[in-house]
Structure formats: structure tokens, C-alpha cells
Scaffold this motif. Structure first.
Motif, PDB file in Angstrom:
ATOM      1  N   MET A  59     -38.391 -36.029 -90.600  1.00  0.00           N
ATOM      2  CA  MET A  59     -38.744 -37.060 -89.626  1.00  0.00           C
ATOM      3  C   MET A  59     -38.990 -36.433 -88.257  1.00  0.00           C
ATOM      4  O   MET A  59     -39.973 -36.745 -87.582  1.00  0.00           O
ATOM      5  N   PHE A  62     -42.228 -34.463 -88.266  1.00  0.00           N
ATOM      6  CA  PHE A  62     -43.393 -35.339 -88.160  1.00  0.00           C
ATOM      7  C   PHE A  62     -43.612 -35.793 -86.721  1.00  0.00           C
ATOM      8  O   PHE A  62     -44.717 -35.713 -86.199  1.00  0.00           O
ATOM      9  N   LYS A  63     -42.559 -36.266 -86.079  1.00  0.00           N
ATOM     10  CA  LYS A  63     -42.706 -36.794 -84.722  1.00  0.00           C
ATOM     11  C   LYS A  63     -43.089 -35.704 -83.732  1.00  0.00           C
ATOM     12  O   LYS A  63     -43.967 -35.905 -82.890  1.00  0.00           O
ATOM     13  N   GLU A 112     -36.508 -38.005 -96.784  1.00  0.00           N
ATOM     14  CA  GLU A 112     -37.190 -36.748 -96.474  1.00  0.00           C
ATOM     15  C   GLU A 112     -38.545 -36.679 -97.147  1.00  0.00           C
ATOM     16  O   GLU A 112     -39.506 -36.194 -96.558  1.00  0.00           O
ATOM     17  N   LYS A 114     -40.466 -39.176 -97.892  1.00  0.00           N
ATOM     18  CA  LYS A 114     -41.371 -40.090 -97.191  1.00  0.00           C
ATOM     19  C   LYS A 114     -41.936 -39.429 -95.942  1.00  0.00           C
ATOM     20  O   LYS A 114     -43.147 -39.470 -95.689  1.00  0.00           O
ATOM     21  N   TRP A 115     -41.073 -38.781 -95.155  1.00  0.00           N
ATOM     22  CA  TRP A 115     -41.528 -38.141 -93.924  1.00  0.00           C
ATOM     23  C   TRP A 115     -42.341 -36.894 -94.224  1.00  0.00           C
ATOM     24  O   TRP A 115     -43.283 -36.566 -93.477  1.00  0.00           O
ATOM     25  N   ARG A 118     -45.746 -38.040 -94.898  1.00  0.00           N
ATOM     26  CA  ARG A 118     -46.421 -38.379 -93.643  1.00  0.00           C
ATOM     27  C   ARG A 118     -46.894 -37.125 -92.914  1.00  0.00           C
ATOM     28  O   ARG A 118     -47.953 -37.131 -92.281  1.00  0.00           O
ATOM     29  N   CYS A 119     -46.120 -36.052 -92.981  1.00  0.00           N
ATOM     30  CA  CYS A 119     -46.545 -34.775 -92.403  1.00  0.00           C
ATOM     31  C   CYS A 119     -47.824 -34.297 -93.078  1.00  0.00           C
ATOM     32  O   CYS A 119     -48.753 -33.822 -92.418  1.00  0.00           O
TER      33      CYS A 119
END
Length: 145
Positions: A59, A62-63, A112, A114-115, A118-119
Motif C-alpha cells: 500500500m 503504491f501511494k 498486499e 490487492k495493492w 494496483r502497483c
């Protein structure tokens, strides 16, 4: 021109002034009846629950990848790394049983993944935009556009 003559002139055109505030539609009493959508007991309103998702490394990668895109590459590596309980298993969550610890690990792994996904998507989108921009600039400089 005085205040009374200007009021009379406006009253002649159709404007009326009142000092009472009870004529305002905002001052009306609110009815105690329920609105029609609240009367249906067959379908109660939905219950919203707070999803308490654990903060994971993926997470944060990703951010912070929006500031430094190579973090997204590191976030993608989480797909390939297994999540295990710490070696000192007796010190990690000592008040939980092994089954409860496995539930916690599964929940963290789901978050993890899921993120990490997204990455991957963010990296693919930025790469695609970079390729399109590069080809467009190349075509414009070569005179193809």
C-alpha cells in the motif's frame, strides 16, 4: 424620495413587503410524519461497515509510487514473495491461536495482493502513456504528423 414612497412605488408594481417572518417558507414547522421511503419496513436501509484493512508495504509503495514510480516496480515484486509468520512465532500475537494467526496472515496477504495489483496497473498505465508520448513526439519531429 423617502422610504415610504419607494415602498409605495414598489407596491404599485406588485411587490409587497411584510415585517412578519412567519410568511417565509423556511419558517414553516417541520412535519413529524416520516417521508414515504422510510415507511417501508420490508427493505430496511443498508448497513455500512468500516473495512479495517491492514496497512501493508504494498500500500505504501503504491501511494509513494506517484512521487517515485520505481516504487511500483518494488510493489510488483510482492506478487512473487510469500508471506509467512515471523520466525519468533511465540512473540508475534501471543494471545492468538495458530488458526487465528493464519487468519491474520491471510487477511494481510489479501490486502498486499490487492495493492500489488494496483502497483502493476499503475506501472502499466504510466508506461503506456510514456510510450504513446514518446512515439507522438518522435512522429512530430520526423514530420509524420
Amino acid at each position: 424620495m423617502t422610504a415610504s414612497t419607494s415602498t409605495d412605488a414598489l407596491a404599485a408594481v406588485g411587490y409587497t413587503f411584510s415585517t412578519e417572518t412567519r410568511e417565509s417558507r423556511h419558517d414553516r414547522r417541520i412535519s413529524t410524519e416520516l417521508p414515504p421511503y422510510m415507511e417501508y419496513e420490508a427493505s430496511p436501509p443498508p448497513e455500512y461497515t468500516l473495512k479495517d484493512e491492514p496497512a501493508t508495504l504494498a500500500m505504501y509503495l503504491f501511494k509513494f509510487g506517484f512521487l517515485f514510480p520505481p516504487f511500483w516496480i518494488l510493489g510488483i515484486f510482492i506478487f512473487f514473495s510469500p508471506l509467512r509468520a515471523p520466525d519468533a512465532a511465540g512473540e508475534w500475537l501471543p494471545d492468538k491461536t495458530d488458526a487465528e494467526k493464519q487468519v491474520v496472515i491471510d487477511r494481510i496477504r489479501t490486502a498486499e495482493m490487492k495493492w500489488a495489483r494496483r502497483c502493476l496497473v499503475a506501472l502499466l498505465v504510466v508506461t503506456l502513456f510514456g510510450i504513446v508520448a514518446g512515439v507522438s513526439i518522435w512522429a512530430a519531429l520526423r514530420g509524420y504528423l
